[in-house]
Design a protein around this motif. Structure first.
Motif, PDB file in Angstrom:
ATOM      1  N   ALA A 104      -7.372 -10.803  -2.614  1.00 14.97           N
ATOM      2  CA  ALA A 104      -8.355  -9.722  -2.528  1.00 14.97           C
ATOM      3  C   ALA A 104      -8.000  -8.532  -3.405  1.00 14.97           C
ATOM      4  O   ALA A 104      -8.746  -7.562  -3.444  1.00 14.97           O
ATOM      5  CB  ALA A 104      -8.493  -9.265  -1.074  1.00 14.97           C
ATOM      6  N   SER A 105      -6.879  -8.597  -4.097  1.00 13.11           N
ATOM      7  CA  SER A 105      -6.436  -7.453  -4.908  1.00 13.11           C
ATOM      8  C   SER A 105      -6.598  -7.740  -6.393  1.00 13.11           C
ATOM      9  O   SER A 105      -5.670  -7.579  -7.186  1.00 13.11           O
ATOM     10  CB  SER A 105      -4.977  -7.112  -4.582  1.00 13.11           C
ATOM     11  N   ILE A 106      -7.785  -8.179  -6.773  1.00 15.93           N
ATOM     12  CA  ILE A 106      -8.082  -8.453  -8.179  1.00 15.93           C
ATOM     13  C   ILE A 106      -8.850  -7.264  -8.745  1.00 15.93           C
ATOM     14  O   ILE A 106      -9.939  -6.941  -8.261  1.00 15.93           O
ATOM     15  CB  ILE A 106      -8.909  -9.740  -8.328  1.00 15.93           C
ATOM     16  N   PRO A 107      -8.320  -6.574  -9.757  1.00 18.14           N
ATOM     17  CA  PRO A 107      -9.004  -5.395 -10.309  1.00 18.14           C
ATOM     18  C   PRO A 107     -10.415  -5.721 -10.787  1.00 18.14           C
ATOM     19  O   PRO A 107     -10.681  -6.811 -11.301  1.00 18.14           O
ATOM     20  CB  PRO A 107      -8.099  -4.976 -11.474  1.00 18.14           C
TER      21      PRO A 107
ATOM     22  N   SER B 145      -8.001 -12.893 -16.017  1.00 23.17           N
ATOM     23  CA  SER B 145      -6.900 -12.070 -16.524  1.00 23.17           C
ATOM     24  C   SER B 145      -7.024 -10.690 -15.893  1.00 23.17           C
ATOM     25  O   SER B 145      -8.051 -10.021 -16.062  1.00 23.17           O
ATOM     26  CB  SER B 145      -6.959 -11.969 -18.052  1.00 23.17           C
ATOM     27  N   TYR B 146      -5.989 -10.281 -15.181  1.00 20.88           N
ATOM     28  CA  TYR B 146      -6.048  -9.034 -14.425  1.00 20.88           C
ATOM     29  C   TYR B 146      -6.261  -7.827 -15.332  1.00 20.88           C
ATOM     30  O   TYR B 146      -5.671  -7.721 -16.407  1.00 20.88           O
ATOM     31  CB  TYR B 146      -4.760  -8.845 -13.625  1.00 20.88           C
ATOM     32  N   GLY B 147      -7.115  -6.905 -14.849  1.00 20.96           N
ATOM     33  CA  GLY B 147      -7.304  -5.631 -15.515  1.00 20.96           C
ATOM     34  C   GLY B 147      -6.372  -4.579 -14.932  1.00 20.96           C
ATOM     35  O   GLY B 147      -5.358  -4.903 -14.308  1.00 20.96           O
ATOM     36  N   SER B 148      -6.743  -3.316 -15.110  1.00 21.75           N
ATOM     37  CA  SER B 148      -5.874  -2.226 -14.651  1.00 21.75           C
ATOM     38  C   SER B 148      -6.597  -1.224 -13.756  1.00 21.75           C
ATOM     39  O   SER B 148      -6.030  -0.188 -13.403  1.00 21.75           O
ATOM     40  CB  SER B 148      -5.288  -1.488 -15.862  1.00 21.75           C
ATOM     41  N   ALA B 149      -7.848  -1.512 -13.391  1.00 21.06           N
ATOM     42  CA  ALA B 149      -8.602  -0.577 -12.554  1.00 21.06           C
ATOM     43  C   ALA B 149      -8.008  -0.509 -11.147  1.00 21.06           C
ATOM     44  O   ALA B 149      -7.408  -1.467 -10.653  1.00 21.06           O
ATOM     45  CB  ALA B 149     -10.066  -0.999 -12.486  1.00 21.06           C
ATOM     46  N   ARG B 150      -8.188   0.631 -10.512  1.00 13.95           N
ATOM     47  CA  ARG B 150      -7.692   0.798  -9.143  1.00 13.95           C
ATOM     48  C   ARG B 150      -8.620   0.159  -8.121  1.00 13.95           C
ATOM     49  O   ARG B 150      -8.203  -0.181  -7.021  1.00 13.95           O
ATOM     50  CB  ARG B 150      -7.527   2.290  -8.835  1.00 13.95           C
ATOM     51  N   GLN B 151      -9.880   0.004  -8.492  1.00 11.93           N
ATOM     52  CA  GLN B 151     -10.841  -0.616  -7.581  1.00 11.93           C
ATOM     53  C   GLN B 151     -10.759  -2.134  -7.707  1.00 11.93           C
ATOM     54  O   GLN B 151     -10.643  -2.673  -8.807  1.00 11.93           O
ATOM     55  CB  GLN B 151     -12.256  -0.134  -7.907  1.00 11.93           C
TER      56      GLN B 151
END
Length: 290
Positions: A92-95, A116-122
């Motif tokens: 559930a913690s995918i930016p 590919s994971y991003g860097s957003a906090r949401q």
């Protein structure tokens, strides 16, 4: 006789056990795939091309399966494919700015969606839409890169289209690179003949992150090396206004044909020799007069 009977019995047992193993594996695979169906959340991704992506194809992060493709259907406007992704709730913690790409397992394997994971906090949640996607790589594009056309722009955030008219495009084709200062910034969307203007109408799809190109820039058709593919090179102008979707590039330079190059070389060569022989001949004539 007893030996033949034992061989037959062994073969029969082997077939029975093999069939039982297949049934067991099929049952286990079905239970595994259906076990996470109720413990997932759905997100949507839009792709310009999904290739051979199918329902129930895996979704992976760093090679680890985290879900499956729930559905693949054509979008409302018919220009993109809407892909619904079912991701296991334990992930559930995918930016929200992560990138969804369609890859192929091996050379001839099935296609899957890689995140590919991003860097957003949401983080992604039920009903979210992935804004950044990479479509499936087509065999023609891969062969084009192998033959020397090079890598195009990522175009992750989409493209905007501008047009340019040329009196001669040579063998410029759809998918050719559009470059700025030698760096790929887009690709040729289409090349068509204009029956009214009697020239070639070229549509350029430029990556949206290159949105600071002056609107008085020029477009020229060059060749990659001596025998390489054609591409369009944008030469920046000095206008304070920038190109935007639907604009037309007025200043263009058509493709140079090999015959024209040879003709210029022959003319320049003969002209140079004539100018050298002219003064020499006149000098010798004046010398003989004395």
């Amino acid at each position: 006789m007893s030996q033949r009977r034992s061989y037959g019995l062994g073969t029969g047992l082997f077939i029975v056990f093999g069939f039982a193993a297949l049934v067991y594996l099929a049952t286990q695979t079905s239970s595994l795939s259906n076990g996470s169906a109720g413990d997932s959340y759905l997100v949507t991704a839009h792709f310009a091309n999904v290739g051979q992506l199918k329902e129930r194809a895996p979704i992976k992060v760093a090679g680890v399966r985290i879900g499956e493709v729930r559905s693949v259907r054509l979008g409302a406007h018919g220009d993109v494919a809407d892909v619904q992704l079912a991701i296991d709730k334990q992930y559930a913690s995918i930016p929200v700015d992560s990138i969804a790409s369609i890859y192929t397992s091996g050379l001839l394997g099935d296609q899957y969606v890689n995140l590919s994971y991003g860097s957003a906090r949401q983080d992604l949640h039920q009903g979210s839409t992935l804004q950044f996607t990479r479509p499936a790589q087509q065999l023609e594009a891969m062969l084009g890169k192998f033959m020397g056309t090079g890598d195009g722009a990522d175009a992750i955030g989409g493209t905007y289209e501008v047009t340019a008219d040329f009196s001669n495009v040579g063998n410029l084709s759809q998918g050719a690179l559009v470059k700025l200062a030698g760096v790929a910034v887009g690709s040729v969307e289409s090349v068509t003949a204009d029956p009214a203007q009697l020239n070639a109408h070229v549509v350029l799809a430029i990556d949206k992150k290159f949105n600071q190109i002056p609107d008085d820039s020029s477009a020229a058709i060059f060749t990659n090396g001596l025998l390489g593919p054609r591409y369009v090179e944008i030469q920046p102008g000095g206008s304070p206004d920038m190109l935007k979707n639907g604009d037309q590039m007025i200043l263009t330079q058509s493709a140079m044909q090999l015959e024209d190059l040879i003709g210029k070389f022959m003319v320049n060569g003969s002209g140079g020799s004539a100018s050298k022989n002219g003064p020499a001949a006149s000098g010798s004539a004046s010398g003989s007069g004395h």
